[in-house]
Scaffold this active site. Structure first.
Site, PDB file in Angstrom:
ATOM      1  N   THR A 123     -52.302 -57.182 -92.095  1.00  0.00           N
ATOM      2  CA  THR A 123     -51.766 -55.927 -91.544  1.00  0.00           C
ATOM      3  C   THR A 123     -50.871 -55.197 -92.553  1.00  0.00           C
ATOM      4  O   THR A 123     -50.278 -55.839 -93.437  1.00  0.00           O
ATOM      5  CB  THR A 123     -50.924 -56.260 -90.284  1.00  0.00           C
ATOM      6  OG1 THR A 123     -50.119 -55.153 -89.947  1.00  0.00           O
ATOM      7  CG2 THR A 123     -49.991 -57.438 -90.509  1.00  0.00           C
ATOM      8  N   ASP A 124     -50.729 -53.893 -92.368  1.00  0.00           N
ATOM      9  CA  ASP A 124     -49.807 -53.126 -93.228  1.00  0.00           C
ATOM     10  C   ASP A 124     -48.347 -53.453 -92.904  1.00  0.00           C
ATOM     11  O   ASP A 124     -47.447 -53.101 -93.669  1.00  0.00           O
ATOM     12  CB  ASP A 124     -50.060 -51.614 -93.089  1.00  0.00           C
ATOM     13  CG  ASP A 124     -49.841 -51.058 -91.689  1.00  0.00           C
ATOM     14  OD1 ASP A 124     -49.635 -51.851 -90.739  1.00  0.00           O
ATOM     15  OD2 ASP A 124     -49.862 -49.818 -91.530  1.00  0.00           O
ATOM     16  N   GLU A 125     -48.124 -54.131 -91.760  1.00  0.00           N
ATOM     17  CA  GLU A 125     -46.735 -54.397 -91.365  1.00  0.00           C
ATOM     18  C   GLU A 125     -46.029 -55.348 -92.331  1.00  0.00           C
ATOM     19  O   GLU A 125     -44.804 -55.430 -92.337  1.00  0.00           O
ATOM     20  CB  GLU A 125     -46.678 -54.934 -89.922  1.00  0.00           C
ATOM     21  CG  GLU A 125     -47.307 -53.943 -88.961  1.00  0.00           C
ATOM     22  CD  GLU A 125     -47.043 -54.240 -87.494  1.00  0.00           C
ATOM     23  OE1 GLU A 125     -46.004 -54.848 -87.193  1.00  0.00           O
ATOM     24  OE2 GLU A 125     -47.879 -53.853 -86.667  1.00  0.00           O
ATOM     25  N   LYS A 145     -47.489 -62.991 -90.673  1.00  0.00           N
ATOM     26  CA  LYS A 145     -48.679 -62.489 -91.373  1.00  0.00           C
ATOM     27  C   LYS A 145     -48.429 -62.476 -92.880  1.00  0.00           C
ATOM     28  O   LYS A 145     -49.302 -62.838 -93.670  1.00  0.00           O
ATOM     29  CB  LYS A 145     -49.049 -61.087 -90.892  1.00  0.00           C
ATOM     30  CG  LYS A 145     -49.551 -61.001 -89.479  1.00  0.00           C
ATOM     31  CD  LYS A 145     -50.838 -61.763 -89.218  1.00  0.00           C
ATOM     32  CE  LYS A 145     -52.061 -61.143 -89.875  1.00  0.00           C
ATOM     33  NZ  LYS A 145     -53.309 -61.846 -89.474  1.00  0.00           N
ATOM     34  N   TYR A 164     -43.658 -61.279 -86.165  1.00  0.00           N
ATOM     35  CA  TYR A 164     -45.103 -61.087 -86.345  1.00  0.00           C
ATOM     36  C   TYR A 164     -45.428 -60.789 -87.804  1.00  0.00           C
ATOM     37  O   TYR A 164     -46.235 -61.480 -88.431  1.00  0.00           O
ATOM     38  CB  TYR A 164     -45.603 -59.944 -85.451  1.00  0.00           C
ATOM     39  CG  TYR A 164     -46.986 -59.435 -85.845  1.00  0.00           C
ATOM     40  CD1 TYR A 164     -48.100 -60.276 -85.795  1.00  0.00           C
ATOM     41  CD2 TYR A 164     -47.185 -58.122 -86.295  1.00  0.00           C
ATOM     42  CE1 TYR A 164     -49.374 -59.824 -86.173  1.00  0.00           C
ATOM     43  CE2 TYR A 164     -48.448 -57.670 -86.671  1.00  0.00           C
ATOM     44  CZ  TYR A 164     -49.531 -58.520 -86.609  1.00  0.00           C
ATOM     45  OH  TYR A 164     -50.781 -58.081 -86.994  1.00  0.00           O
TER      46      TYR A 164
HETATM   47  P1  NAD Z   1     -56.012 -59.731 -80.717  1.00  0.00           P
HETATM   48  O1  NAD Z   1     -54.664 -60.199 -80.303  1.00  0.00           O
HETATM   49  O2  NAD Z   1     -56.704 -58.681 -79.898  1.00  0.00           O
HETATM   50  O3  NAD Z   1     -57.009 -60.970 -80.812  1.00  0.00           O
HETATM   51  C1  NAD Z   1     -56.627 -62.181 -81.391  1.00  0.00           C
HETATM   52  C2  NAD Z   1     -57.676 -63.215 -81.054  1.00  0.00           C
HETATM   53  O4  NAD Z   1     -57.295 -64.454 -81.691  1.00  0.00           O
HETATM   54  C3  NAD Z   1     -57.804 -63.514 -79.552  1.00  0.00           C
HETATM   55  O5  NAD Z   1     -59.162 -63.540 -79.183  1.00  0.00           O
HETATM   56  C4  NAD Z   1     -57.160 -64.879 -79.388  1.00  0.00           C
HETATM   57  O6  NAD Z   1     -57.727 -65.640 -78.339  1.00  0.00           O
HETATM   58  C5  NAD Z   1     -57.435 -65.493 -80.756  1.00  0.00           C
HETATM   59  N1  NAD Z   1     -56.472 -66.573 -81.090  1.00  0.00           N
HETATM   60  C6  NAD Z   1     -55.123 -66.520 -81.007  1.00  0.00           C
HETATM   61  N2  NAD Z   1     -54.595 -67.694 -81.388  1.00  0.00           N
HETATM   62  C7  NAD Z   1     -55.630 -68.492 -81.741  1.00  0.00           C
HETATM   63  C8  NAD Z   1     -55.722 -69.815 -82.234  1.00  0.00           C
HETATM   64  N3  NAD Z   1     -54.628 -70.569 -82.424  1.00  0.00           N
HETATM   65  N4  NAD Z   1     -56.936 -70.326 -82.510  1.00  0.00           N
HETATM   66  C9  NAD Z   1     -58.061 -69.579 -82.305  1.00  0.00           C
HETATM   67  N5  NAD Z   1     -58.025 -68.319 -81.837  1.00  0.00           N
HETATM   68  C10 NAD Z   1     -56.826 -67.786 -81.555  1.00  0.00           C
HETATM   69  O7  NAD Z   1     -55.856 -59.238 -82.234  1.00  0.00           O
HETATM   70  P2  NAD Z   1     -56.574 -58.047 -83.001  1.00  0.00           P
HETATM   71  O8  NAD Z   1     -55.854 -56.795 -82.701  1.00  0.00           O
HETATM   72  O9  NAD Z   1     -58.031 -58.127 -82.785  1.00  0.00           O
HETATM   73  O10 NAD Z   1     -56.232 -58.435 -84.505  1.00  0.00           O
HETATM   74  C11 NAD Z   1     -57.106 -59.264 -85.275  1.00  0.00           C
HETATM   75  C12 NAD Z   1     -56.500 -59.472 -86.652  1.00  0.00           C
HETATM   76  O11 NAD Z   1     -56.296 -58.216 -87.283  1.00  0.00           O
HETATM   77  C13 NAD Z   1     -55.135 -60.165 -86.622  1.00  0.00           C
HETATM   78  O12 NAD Z   1     -55.079 -61.065 -87.696  1.00  0.00           O
HETATM   79  C14 NAD Z   1     -54.149 -59.030 -86.809  1.00  0.00           C
HETATM   80  O13 NAD Z   1     -52.988 -59.480 -87.450  1.00  0.00           O
HETATM   81  C15 NAD Z   1     -54.937 -58.086 -87.692  1.00  0.00           C
HETATM   82  N6  NAD Z   1     -54.596 -56.656 -87.586  1.00  0.00           N
HETATM   83  C16 NAD Z   1     -54.587 -56.040 -86.365  1.00  0.00           C
HETATM   84  C17 NAD Z   1     -54.303 -54.667 -86.298  1.00  0.00           C
HETATM   85  C18 NAD Z   1     -54.337 -53.922 -84.990  1.00  0.00           C
HETATM   86  O14 NAD Z   1     -53.983 -52.727 -84.960  1.00  0.00           O
HETATM   87  N7  NAD Z   1     -54.765 -54.518 -83.882  1.00  0.00           N
HETATM   88  C19 NAD Z   1     -54.008 -53.952 -87.465  1.00  0.00           C
HETATM   89  C20 NAD Z   1     -54.036 -54.634 -88.686  1.00  0.00           C
HETATM   90  C21 NAD Z   1     -54.326 -55.974 -88.735  1.00  0.00           C
END
Ligand code: NAD
Length: 340
Positions: free
Chosen positions: A142-144, A171, A167
């Site tokens: 993430t950009d965070e 990351k 968080y």
């Molecule tokens: P989300 O919270 O919607 O989904 C996370 C998934 O991971 C869920 O299905 C959950 O069941 C699974 N999970 C959690 N803990 C787990 C574990 N211990 N073992 C196996 N599975 C597990 O997240 P998202 O928004 O889809 O984000 C996905 C990735 O992208 C993350 O790494 C997040 O940091 C990154 N990201 C998200 C955003 C955003 O805007 N949503 C932006 C940049 C980066």
């Protein structure tokens, strides 16, 4: 990277971004099988993957990325030849209330996956086993991790890390571990740091679904602080396309920022959504009257904005969706979900 038949381990794909990525990737690459390891925490929902459930090239495994025996078993059983790692605890508010699971999943879980991949693919530092020379570990971040910006400036891949929430700190830590496996062991890793995503299948707890859901129910729409925090919004499928490009064409050991050049304050987001809802599902009074300012999130970062020049210039990425069109598609999807 040669595109050949292989099985890729994807993690956390019952969540928002992964469940948009899986159908896109399966369709684009008929040579790939995908094994999705997801713990189905509160954030994971198999409904998100209904469309691929019957696909013979897709397999779902319920389990924890921290479970060493399980991860080792999956590498052996499916002869895993690539990892695209989405699984994480992802909601800043939850990390303020309950940081320990963030460290466990985001740091220890990433470490477990990396270390198993290293041992399965490589003989020793910098020497891949013959069959696994092309195997790559792609870490989704993430950009965070870069902290917060003032009124001007953009995050580049050279911006020093300065995570502010549990968080983003977890990351950032996972990014550092990935980095170390490239530098110490010569592992073929890539990291992508993306800005805020929006689109179908996002969990109810996040900003855009929260706005739409509350508006439709006639409940107050909670907006933190003065609503002037700025995020750089990217349509989720554009993120998926960026991941695809970096996974196949990115340089080993490199980091790529992905972002849409779509900076918006939270107030602009809520205003736009209410305007569209006023047109699509009008009520006597504008949805804007439901906007309610609530106590700010602790340590709330003021502004994030991504400079995606490296990804654009080196790999030819461009966002296909602009905010105007993307937010309409998104609202249509939630109107169906919430039965309107
Ligand atoms: P989300 O919270 O919607 O989904 C996370 C998934 O991971 C869920 O299905 C959950 O069941 C699974 N999970 C959690 N803990 C787990 C574990 N211990 N073992 C196996 N599975 C597990 O997240 P998202 O928004 O889809 O984000 C996905 C990735 O992208 C993350 O790494 C997040 O940091 C990154 N990201 C998200 C955003 C955003 O805007 N949503 C932006 C940049 C980066």
């Amino acid at each position: 990277m040669m595109i050949e038949n292989k099985t890729i381990l994807v993690t956390g794909c019952a969540g928002f971004i992964g469940s948009n990525f899986v159908p896109y990737f399966l369709e684009k690459y008929p040579q790939y099988n995908l094994v999705n390891l997801d713990l189905l925490t509160y954030a994971g929902d198999l409904e998100n993957l209904k469309e691929v459930e019957q696909n013979p090239r897709y397999k779902f495994i319920k389990g924890d990325i921290c479970n060493l025996e399980l991860v080792e078993f999956l590498f052996n059983e499916y002869d895993i030849q690539g990892v695209i790692h989405f699984a994480a605890e992802s909601h800043v508010d939850n990390s303020i209330k309950n940081p320990d699971v963030f460290v466990r999943t985001n740091v220890n879980g990433t470490f477990t996956l990396l270390d198993v991949a290293y041992k399965y693919w490589m003989e020793k530092p910098f020497i891949y086993k013959d069959k696994y020379v092309d195997c790559r570990f792609h870490h989704i971040s993430t950009d965070e991790v870069y902290g917060t910006l003032g009124e001007s400036g953009l995050f580049t891949e050279l911006t020093p890390y300065a995570p502010n929430s549990p968080y983003s700190a977890s990351k950032a830590s996972s990014d550092m571990i990935v980095r170390s496996y490239h530098h110490t062991y010569g592992m073929n890793t890539v990291i992508t740091n993306c800005s805020n995503n929006y689109g179908p299948k996002q969990h109810d707890e996040k900003l855009i679904p929260t706005i739409i859901r509350n508006a439709l129910k006639g409940n107050p729409i909670p907006i933190y602080g003065d609503g002037k925090n700025i995020r750089d919004w990217l349509y989720v499928l554009d993120h998926c396309k960026g991941i695809d490009l970096v996974y196949h064409k990115g340089k080993a050991g490199e980091v790529y920022n992905i972002g849409g050049r779509n900076e918006r304050t939270n107030l602009q987001i809520v205003d736009r959504i209410c305007t569209i809802l006023d047109e699509r599902v009008p009520k006597e009074r504008s949805y804007k009257e439901l906007i309610t300012f609530v106590e700010d999130r602790a340590g709330h970062d003021r502004r994030y904005a991504i400079d995606a020049t490296k990804l654009e210039n080196e790999l030819g990425w461009r966002a296909d969706e602009n905010f105007k069109s993307g937010i309409i598609k998104t609202i249509e999807w939630y109107l169906k979900k919430y039965g309107k």
